[in-house]
Design a protein around this motif. Sequence first.
Motif, mmCIF file in Angstrom:
data_model
loop_
_atom_site.group_PDB
_atom_site.id
_atom_site.type_symbol
_atom_site.label_atom_id
_atom_site.label_comp_id
_atom_site.label_asym_id
_atom_site.label_seq_id
_atom_site.Cartn_x
_atom_site.Cartn_y
_atom_site.Cartn_z
ATOM 1 N N SER A 68 37.664 57.634 38.261
ATOM 2 C CA SER A 68 38.523 57.602 39.451
ATOM 3 C C SER A 68 40.007 57.634 39.093
ATOM 4 O O SER A 68 40.859 57.644 40.005
ATOM 5 C CB SER A 68 38.230 56.344 40.274
ATOM 6 O OG SER A 68 36.870 56.285 40.654
ATOM 7 N N ALA A 69 40.338 57.637 37.814
ATOM 8 C CA ALA A 69 41.749 57.600 37.385
ATOM 9 C C ALA A 69 42.504 58.826 37.886
ATOM 10 O O ALA A 69 41.978 59.944 37.885
ATOM 11 C CB ALA A 69 41.822 57.518 35.869
ATOM 12 N N LEU A 89 36.356 59.997 29.472
ATOM 13 C CA LEU A 89 37.696 60.362 28.996
ATOM 14 C C LEU A 89 37.870 61.875 28.949
ATOM 15 O O LEU A 89 38.915 62.412 29.347
ATOM 16 C CB LEU A 89 37.947 59.765 27.615
ATOM 17 C CG LEU A 89 38.118 58.255 27.499
ATOM 18 C CD1 LEU A 89 38.410 57.862 26.057
ATOM 19 C CD2 LEU A 89 39.226 57.753 28.419
ATOM 20 N N LEU A 90 36.852 62.569 28.469
ATOM 21 C CA LEU A 90 36.921 64.034 28.392
ATOM 22 C C LEU A 90 37.052 64.638 29.785
ATOM 23 O O LEU A 90 37.845 65.571 30.008
ATOM 24 C CB LEU A 90 35.677 64.581 27.687
ATOM 25 C CG LEU A 90 35.515 64.203 26.210
ATOM 26 C CD1 LEU A 90 34.150 64.647 25.682
ATOM 27 C CD2 LEU A 90 36.627 64.802 25.360
ATOM 28 N N GLY A 96 43.275 66.631 34.586
ATOM 29 C CA GLY A 96 44.731 66.585 34.486
ATOM 30 C C GLY A 96 45.300 65.196 34.320
ATOM 31 O O GLY A 96 46.522 65.001 34.362
ATOM 32 N N VAL A 97 44.427 64.207 34.106
ATOM 33 C CA VAL A 97 44.890 62.842 33.839
ATOM 34 C C VAL A 97 45.447 62.769 32.418
ATOM 35 O O VAL A 97 44.905 63.377 31.498
ATOM 36 C CB VAL A 97 43.724 61.835 34.010
ATOM 37 C CG1 VAL A 97 44.152 60.432 33.624
ATOM 38 C CG2 VAL A 97 43.204 61.870 35.441
ATOM 39 N N ILE A 146 44.043 51.838 32.747
ATOM 40 C CA ILE A 146 43.556 52.870 33.662
ATOM 41 C C ILE A 146 44.447 52.842 34.896
ATOM 42 O O ILE A 146 44.394 51.889 35.682
ATOM 43 C CB ILE A 146 42.091 52.628 34.050
ATOM 44 C CG1 ILE A 146 41.202 52.497 32.800
ATOM 45 C CG2 ILE A 146 41.586 53.757 34.948
ATOM 46 C CD1 ILE A 146 39.772 52.066 33.100
ATOM 47 N N ASP A 147 45.277 53.858 35.043
ATOM 48 C CA ASP A 147 46.284 53.873 36.105
ATOM 49 C C ASP A 147 47.121 52.599 36.027
ATOM 50 O O ASP A 147 47.830 52.393 35.054
ATOM 51 C CB ASP A 147 45.633 54.068 37.479
ATOM 52 C CG ASP A 147 45.128 55.502 37.668
ATOM 53 O OD1 ASP A 147 45.570 56.388 36.916
ATOM 54 O OD2 ASP A 147 44.299 55.727 38.555
ATOM 55 N N ASP A 148 47.012 51.698 37.016
ATOM 56 C CA ASP A 148 47.822 50.480 37.019
ATOM 57 C C ASP A 148 46.999 49.233 36.717
ATOM 58 O O ASP A 148 47.413 48.113 37.006
ATOM 59 C CB ASP A 148 48.522 50.313 38.371
ATOM 60 C CG ASP A 148 49.515 51.432 38.636
ATOM 61 O OD1 ASP A 148 50.035 52.014 37.662
ATOM 62 O OD2 ASP A 148 49.757 51.740 39.820
ATOM 63 N N SER A 149 45.826 49.428 36.114
ATOM 64 C CA SER A 149 44.943 48.320 35.765
ATOM 65 C C SER A 149 44.821 48.221 34.247
ATOM 66 O O SER A 149 44.793 49.244 33.544
ATOM 67 C CB SER A 149 43.564 48.541 36.388
ATOM 68 O OG SER A 149 42.648 47.550 35.971
#
Length: 336
Positions: A68-69, A89-90, A96-97, A146-149
């Motif tokens: 969900s990132a 991760l892949l 585009g993360v 992960i994002d803001d976590s």
Amino acid sequence: IVFLILSFFLFSCQNEYTSFHQEKEIETQIQKEQSEFSLESIEYLSGLTLRKTPDLKLLDDITTKIDSAQKRVYVEVYIFTEKRIKKSLLNAKKRGVEVKVIFEKNLYLAWNLKNKTFQELQKSGIEVKYSNSKNYSLNHSKMMIIDDSVMISTGNYSYSSFKYNREFFLFLENQKLLQTFLEIFEADFAGVKKNIYHNNLVLSPFSSRTKMEYLLNNAKESIKIYAHNFSDTNMWNILKSQKTKWVSVEMIFPDLKKVASNENEIQDFKENNISIKILDKPEIHAKVIFVDNRYLYIGSVNFSPSSIDKNREIWLLIKNPEIVMQIKELKAYFAK
């Protein structure tokens, strides 16, 4: 040729001069922080969740978070062999993360264990690096952003961590500490040795020994420890001293068939009337110090001089009552 030799000499001298003053600056900063640290300075951390293993549902939840990132997934870990996390991760990279990974190159008795994962991530375009060996003996951290976590853990990213081991995973939704962990990751990714401070952060090799020994020395009633490995003389002396002051000391170790190096230490503890419990299942890989049913250390560091004084390790110091209660509920695992 003379000009080139002279230029190289001056460049080398400048680098040594800069490095020397950077080390002195870090040392001065650490001394100031150590003098100001106290139990009263430990903060309640908002947005904190504790999970424990064995629990394959936790693995599901972590991969779901990565899937969900939207912005970033940063990974800094000692061992990474878990196939589902790697796949997530892949896929994140394909979406585009921004994905960045830091590995330790010199794994104990398993130097080639990370090669396949490193190569797969690199081939996919993920920015992946080995930790700078000039800064730390080993990078034994276990951190994911992960994002803001933020997630830090006692366990590596391996199937065994979720299926068989007793591990603790901390999830943090806290903007102030997010910036602190981003700063740690960015410094380590750039290969820069940097002391980063927060009252609740325990960072080897900078603040681990001071904060750990301070907490143990200030225990009034009880000390409970999960130890995968224990060989630090200073910590042992503190525990022995506290036992003579009628502080209850209890420790949990993994089966000696799996971690034989603990045998002498366990015998010493028993001879000094420290309560010991040895568990075969779940396999104890957690690193936890629980003091006076109020303060918790949870993180990556083993209780050895190398982990405390030389490695890159990341811990959190916690006094959240709701987190403390979850550890108290595991009292059946302790010796008493």
